[in-house]
Every structure is written in structure tokens, then in C-alpha cells.
Design an enzyme around this catalytic site. Structure first.
Site, PDB file in Angstrom:
ATOM      1  N   VAL A  96      -7.038   1.698 -11.102  1.00  0.00           N
ATOM      2  CA  VAL A  96      -6.131   0.708 -11.524  1.00  0.00           C
ATOM      3  C   VAL A  96      -6.561  -0.597 -10.977  1.00  0.00           C
ATOM      4  CG1 VAL A  96      -3.754  -0.246 -11.251  1.00  0.00           C
ATOM      5  CG2 VAL A  96      -4.058   1.992 -11.729  1.00  0.00           C
ATOM      6  N   GLU A  97      -7.051  -0.666  -9.749  1.00  0.00           N
ATOM      7  CA  GLU A  97      -7.430  -1.737  -9.116  1.00  0.00           C
ATOM      8  C   GLU A  97      -8.729  -2.566  -9.563  1.00  0.00           C
ATOM      9  OE1 GLU A  97      -6.329  -3.739  -6.732  1.00  0.00           O
ATOM     10  OE2 GLU A  97      -4.393  -2.288  -6.208  1.00  0.00           O
ATOM     11  N   THR A  98      -9.899  -1.807  -9.756  1.00  0.00           N
ATOM     12  CA  THR A  98     -10.990  -2.404 -10.317  1.00  0.00           C
ATOM     13  C   THR A  98     -11.981  -1.791 -11.156  1.00  0.00           C
ATOM     14  OG1 THR A  98     -12.192  -1.494  -8.512  1.00  0.00           O
ATOM     15  CG2 THR A  98     -11.133  -3.323  -7.816  1.00  0.00           C
TER      16      THR A  98
END
Length: 387
Positions: free
Chosen positions: A163-165
Site C-alpha cells: 500500500v505504501e510504495t
């Protein structure tokens, strides 16, 4: 060899995707000396991408080296941490105001209502799932080790990094010092402006300490428009507090080491309330009764405070048995004009919200990790996973 300036980096993980700062011609050119870590031996010049992303933007941008507040901050930092004051002055001279960061932290204009299903479709999608399967396959042994040592399931770690990167594909191209300095000393008008500026001042100080501890050029650190760094998008203070040298090479590298990223995500969750012994799903399906007092059970903070009998008394039901010895929270997932969805959340769900204070975020982490696991193994959903 001297450095030049200090400041500008910020990191909020509210958006799962980092955004690049558009480069514009700086209003005033300067020729920086070769960068190095403060008080350490000279290091190679930062990549060209960092220079482009850090260029100051057109307009009446603040000049940090001329700011009394910035120079007072530098005096305090030098005194607290023993940084050579002249080198801090050199560094501050190279830090640039980033208007994009200011614009992105402003509250979103009132428009369409929140919609969980739209958010879910944008996050639980084929690119992330395929990349997650590849990441898990490549680092299966490390993920298994982290799960065994910290008690955090591999799919939750994989879900967060995805989700982050998207597993390091989108870590951000802003110079961290630039955005942190901008948000620390030029935060836009807002009701919480003083608190946010204090937060980013602290993170700016943390970034300088982190650069020295890691023996890297502080201007080489790249991240999100809010200053978040690396695959798991940790703020500098989180790197210092929760980062783990999980590959045992003598340094914590969340930008280049997936192994360190995996260990650090697990470490963060455990230190924010993850309970390895907690059994059952992280969230349970929920239905609410129009005759009950369930609305009073919402918005009880990011913590599990309610007993199973409290939920039943409030008109909240689920098709699964709730463990009698656990506490829970009732969360809502609005869908715009469509019916709102509800879930019964556990302590471990709320531990994920400490990473990003959003129900949507925590749900997307859980569902992305699950989708990757199912795609990787081909196993069907268990009954308790059917929401």
C-alpha cells in the site's frame, strides 16, 4: 569541505502513493559544495534526480538561511547534538522551499463523500497483487522469520509495504530536508498549524540525527511530500525509534534493503500494540440494528474498548463467534450514497491504524495482504475471512 543548508522534508502516509515534486527554476542560483554527512568524511554527490526534485519553486519562496526562526532552530540543534554550527549554516543554505508540499498538506476541499469501495478498488488492484506475490516469493524466508520473531503475519507486512510504495517502486523524489523544513517553518494556515509545525521541526531534527548516524549526506535522503522515507515510508523519527537492522549489516537502510523494511514494519506494529497471541480475524463482519444504540459505539478512539456484550446490547451482530476474553471496536466504512459498511475491529486492527490513522488504510492493508496470499497459494478464503 563545507556543506550548505539544512531543512525541508515531511511525511504523512495518508496517501498510499508518494508524489514527485515538479522541478522549477530556482529564483536564486547557488553553487553548492560537495555534500557530506555533518561532521563526517565527504560522501558522493547526491543523484541528479535529487537535485532536480529539490529545486526551489518560483515565486516569493522563503529563504531559510535568512530566517531568524530557522537559525534559532539550528542553534538549538547544534547545542543538543554537537553539530558544528558552521556546517549547519552551510547546509541550511542549500535547503529549498517546496510549495508542492504546502499545497498537498492543505485540507482537501469539500467534495465527494468518502467511499470505501472506491478506495478499495484503487488499492487492491492487479499491479499491487502481482508485485506483492513477487516480493513475498523473493523474501519468503525473511517474512517467515519476522512472523516467528514478532508475531506479525507475513501478509500484513506485505500489505503495508504494498500500500505504501508498491514494494519500493514509489518511494518519493522530494529531498526530505526540503519538505521537512518547508512544513516546519512555512506550514499553511490551519487550526492545527502550531502543532504540525512543531511535529515537522522535530522530524527535521530527527532527519539530521539520522543522516549523521547513518553516515550519509543529509541532502541525499529522498522521500514523500511529507518526508516519509523508503519502502515502508517511515518518518525520520520512526526510523530512529522503530527501524531494525534486520539484515545485520551494521546499518538500517529502509531505502535499499527490503530485509530491513520487513523487520522495521514488524517492529513498528509490535511497539504500537500488536498482540501476537490474539486469535481469530483482525476484523469481523458486522450488521447494525436500527433499533439499537450502536451509533454511540462509534468513534471510541483508535483502540479496542468494547466487550462482546456491549456490542450485542447496542444492536451490533456478526455471523461469527467473538472471543469472550477480547475487546473490540466498531468501525464504519462509508460508501458515499451507498450503504455504509461496518466491521468489528480488534486490537491488531487498531495497531495498523497507528501506522496511518485511517480505517480505510487499515482495511486496505488487510485485504491487499490477503489477496496476495490467496494469489500466491491458490487457497480459498476461510469462513472467517469472508466479509
Amino acid at each position: 569541505m563545507k556543506l550548505t543548508s539544512l531543512l525541508l522534508a515531511l511525511a504523512v502516509s495518508a496517501s498510499p502513493l508518494s508524489q514527485a515534486a515538479p522541478a522549477k527554476k530556482p529564483g536564486k542560483k547557488s553553487v553548492p559544495s560537495k555534500p557530506r554527512a555533518i561532521g563526517k568524511a565527504a560522501l558522493p554527490v547526491a543523484a541528479a534526480a535529487a537535485t532536480a526534485a529539490a529545486a526551489s519553486e518560483a515565486g516569493d519562496a522563503p529563504v531559510f538561511s535568512e530566517s531568524e526562526a530557522v537559525n534559532a532552530f539550528a542553534d538549538e540543534v547544534a547545542l543538543r547534538h554537537g553539530f558544528p554550527r558552521a556546517e549547519l549554516a552551510e547546509l541550511i543554505g542549500q535547503i529549498r522551499y517546496i510549495d508542492t508540499a504546502v499545497q498537498l498538506v492543505k485540507p482537501a476541499p469539500k467534495g465527494k463523500p468518502k467511499n470505501w469501495q472506491n478506495y478499495r478498488r484503487a488499492t487492491i488492484e492487479p499491479i499491487r497483487i502481482r508485485a506483492g506475490v513477487a516480493f513475498w516469493n523473493q523474501h519468503a524466508a525473511v517474512l517467515a522469520r519476522a512472523q516467528a520473531e514478532y508475531g506479525v503475519p507475513a501478509e500484513i507486512i506485505v500489505g503495508i509495504i504494498g500500500v505504501e510504495t508498491i514494494y519500493g517502486r514509489q518511494t518519493g523524489r522530494f529531498r526530505v530536508l526540503d519538505v521537512l523544513a518547508t512544513l516546519a517553518f512555512a506550514y499553511p494556515e490551519a487550526p492545527n498549524r502550531a502543532a504540525r509545525m512543531a511535529f515537522f521541526k522535530g522530524e527535521l531534527e530527527n532527519a539530521l540525527v539520522l543522516a549523521r548516524k547513518s553516515n550519509i549526506d543529509p541532502l541525499s535522503m529522498l522521500g514523500s511530500f511529507a518526508g516519509a522515507i523508503g519502502m515502508p515510508q517511515f518518518m525520520p523519527g520512526s526510523v530512529l525509534a522503530y527501524g531494525v537492522d534486520y539484515d545485520n549489516n551494521g546499518s538500517i537502510d529502509l531505502r535499499g534493503s527490503a530485509v530491513d523494511a520487513i523487520g522495521s514494519v514488524a517492529s513498528f506494529l509490535v511497539q504500537h500494540g500488536w498482540q501476537a497471541k490474539q486469535q481469530g480475524p483482525l476484523v469481523y463482519p458486522a450488521a447494525v440494528s436500527g433499533q439499537g444504540s450502536w451509533e454511540n459505539l462509534l468513534n471510541q478512539g483508535l483502540a479496542a474498548r468494547l466487550r462482546a456484550e456491549d456490542l450485542r446490547a447496542g444492536g451490533v451482530t456478526t455471523g461469527l463467534d467473538l472471543p469472550a476474553n477480547q475487546r473490540f471496536g466498531l468501525i464504519d466504512l462509508p460508501n458515499g450514497s451507498d450503504p455504509t459498511e461496518y466491521r468489528i475491529a480488534t486490537d491488531n486492527f487498531f495497531a495498523i491504524t497507528q501506522y496511518n490513522r485511517s480505517y480505510f488504510y487499515a482495511m486496505s492493508v488487510i485485504e491487499l495482504g490477503r489477496a496476495i496470499r490467496l494469489s500466491r497459494t491458490g487457497q480459498p478464503l476461510a469462513q472467517m475471512e469472508t466479509l
